[in-house]
Design a protein around this motif. Structure first.
Motif, mmCIF file in Angstrom:
data_model
loop_
_atom_site.group_PDB
_atom_site.id
_atom_site.type_symbol
_atom_site.label_atom_id
_atom_site.label_comp_id
_atom_site.label_asym_id
_atom_site.label_seq_id
_atom_site.Cartn_x
_atom_site.Cartn_y
_atom_site.Cartn_z
ATOM 1 N N UNK A 228 0.819 -1.207 0.000
ATOM 2 C CA UNK A 228 0.000 0.000 0.000
ATOM 3 C C UNK A 228 0.857 1.262 0.000
ATOM 4 N N UNK A 229 2.159 1.081 -0.191
ATOM 5 C CA UNK A 229 3.098 2.214 -0.147
ATOM 6 C C UNK A 229 3.691 2.478 -1.525
ATOM 7 N N UNK A 230 3.889 3.751 -1.813
ATOM 8 C CA UNK A 230 4.584 4.185 -3.025
ATOM 9 C C UNK A 230 5.630 5.211 -2.613
ATOM 10 N N UNK A 231 6.825 5.064 -3.146
ATOM 11 C CA UNK A 231 7.902 6.019 -2.870
ATOM 12 C C UNK A 231 8.371 6.584 -4.210
ATOM 13 N N UNK A 232 8.458 7.908 -4.282
ATOM 14 C CA UNK A 232 8.811 8.576 -5.532
ATOM 15 C C UNK A 232 9.967 9.533 -5.275
ATOM 16 N N UNK A 233 10.987 9.445 -6.125
ATOM 17 C CA UNK A 233 12.135 10.345 -6.045
ATOM 18 C C UNK A 233 12.050 11.333 -7.203
ATOM 19 N N UNK A 234 12.040 12.632 -6.867
ATOM 20 C CA UNK A 234 11.920 13.697 -7.867
ATOM 21 C C UNK A 234 13.216 14.481 -8.000
ATOM 22 N N UNK B 62 22.090 24.835 0.261
ATOM 23 C CA UNK B 62 20.719 25.007 0.726
ATOM 24 C C UNK B 62 19.705 25.132 -0.389
ATOM 25 N N UNK B 63 20.143 24.999 -1.642
ATOM 26 C CA UNK B 63 19.243 25.116 -2.778
ATOM 27 C C UNK B 63 18.381 23.861 -2.907
ATOM 28 N N UNK B 64 17.074 24.048 -3.003
ATOM 29 C CA UNK B 64 16.149 22.933 -3.187
ATOM 30 C C UNK B 64 16.187 22.493 -4.642
ATOM 31 N N UNK B 65 16.390 21.191 -4.868
ATOM 32 C CA UNK B 65 16.463 20.714 -6.257
ATOM 33 C C UNK B 65 15.663 19.430 -6.486
ATOM 34 N N UNK B 66 14.997 18.932 -5.462
ATOM 35 C CA UNK B 66 14.234 17.692 -5.636
ATOM 36 C C UNK B 66 13.469 17.346 -4.371
ATOM 37 N N UNK B 67 12.894 16.154 -4.369
ATOM 38 C CA UNK B 67 12.127 15.721 -3.204
ATOM 39 C C UNK B 67 12.013 14.205 -3.187
ATOM 40 N N UNK B 68 11.903 13.667 -1.991
ATOM 41 C CA UNK B 68 11.603 12.249 -1.784
ATOM 42 C C UNK B 68 10.208 12.179 -1.178
ATOM 43 N N UNK B 69 9.309 11.471 -1.857
ATOM 44 C CA UNK B 69 7.904 11.436 -1.435
ATOM 45 C C UNK B 69 7.490 10.021 -1.065
ATOM 46 N N UNK B 70 6.787 9.897 0.049
ATOM 47 C CA UNK B 70 6.241 8.614 0.496
ATOM 48 C C UNK B 70 4.731 8.741 0.539
ATOM 49 N N UNK B 71 4.037 7.896 -0.215
ATOM 50 C CA UNK B 71 2.576 7.927 -0.286
ATOM 51 C C UNK B 71 1.995 6.605 0.199
#
Length: 238
Positions: free
Chosen positions: A32-38, A105-114
């Motif tokens: 039931x989990x999805x992990x996405x790397x942006x 400190x520059x934001x360039x992506x995200x790790x998302x857990x759904x």
């Protein structure tokens, strides 16, 4: 120039290091989990790794509304943890979005857990009804997760027009500026070619769209976003 190349290499290394983490997290939390790397350096194809299937993301897919919002906030963006949203097909999702930063400190992506918690929500409602504690659940916002950036922009625009409760022609100047301000705050104009897409949907010229965006930003003191600035200087071509 050398410093920028070094930062790009650092960002590449961070993304590479997190790829195996994506599979590990998904395996830990189960089906039931999805992990996405942006990687937000390519917003239209920001998904670089994905494990599990909750929102239907695939590698090479676009960022969601949440990613656009993070890009709009730039380096001021922070982690968004344990929020609840709903997909367009009705799944109830508990999610966390953790921003990726380089050493400056520059934001360039995200790790998302759904996490798909639809079944948990249904069980909660059933138990509440059995216990006589039924009631109307709080409204849960719908988030558009799409592998096509145009569909995400369209969905955001549709939602704004529904809230405005009228066509573009029916809006007065204040409402039109509010529409552009709202789209800008949601990060729409951080995406290349979005200004053309919005103009086409509203039935106005690109020049008019830039004018409304400029006026909306002037009212709030917002600096032009990178993508919008790039489009202005390049004639709108990616």
């Amino acid at each position: 120039m050398a410093a920028e190349r070094a930062l790009e290499s650092e960002r590449d290394a961070i993304v590479a290091a997190l790829r195996p983490v994506v599979d590990g997290l998904a395996a830990t939390f189960g089906p039931m989990c999805e992990v996405v790397l942006h990687d937000y350096r390519r917003p239209e194809k920001s998904v670089v790794a994905v494990a599990g299937s909750v929102t239907g993301r695939t590698v090479g897919g676009a960022m969601s509304e949440i990613g656009m919002r993070i890009m709009a906030r730039g380096d001021e963006a922070g982690d968004e943890l344990n929020y609840v949203t709903r997909t367009r097909n009705g799944k109830l999702v508990k999610a966390s979005t953790m921003v990726l930063r380089d050493s400056t400190g520059t934001v360039f992506g995200a790790l998302c857990v759904n996490l798909d918690v639809t079944a948990v929500g249904d069980a909660h409602a059933l138990l509440g009804a059995l216990a006589g504690l039924g009631g109307t659940p709080a409204d849960v916002p719908v988030t558009t997760f799409g592998n096509d950036i145009d569909s995400v922009v369209d969905a955001i625009l549709d939602a704004h027009q529904l809230r405005q409760n009228g066509s573009w022609a029916a809006l007065d100047r204040a409402q039109r500026l509010e529409l552009f301000r709202g789209l800008d705050e949601r990060g729409v104009f951080a995406v290349r070619r979005a200004i053309e897409q919005v103009a086409a949907r509203l039935g106005i010229s690109r020049a008019s769209a830039y004018s409304y965006l400029s006026q909306a930003r002037a009212q709030t003191g917002t600096a032009p976003g990178r993508a919008a600035t790039d489009q202005t200087s390049s004639g709108g071509h990616a």
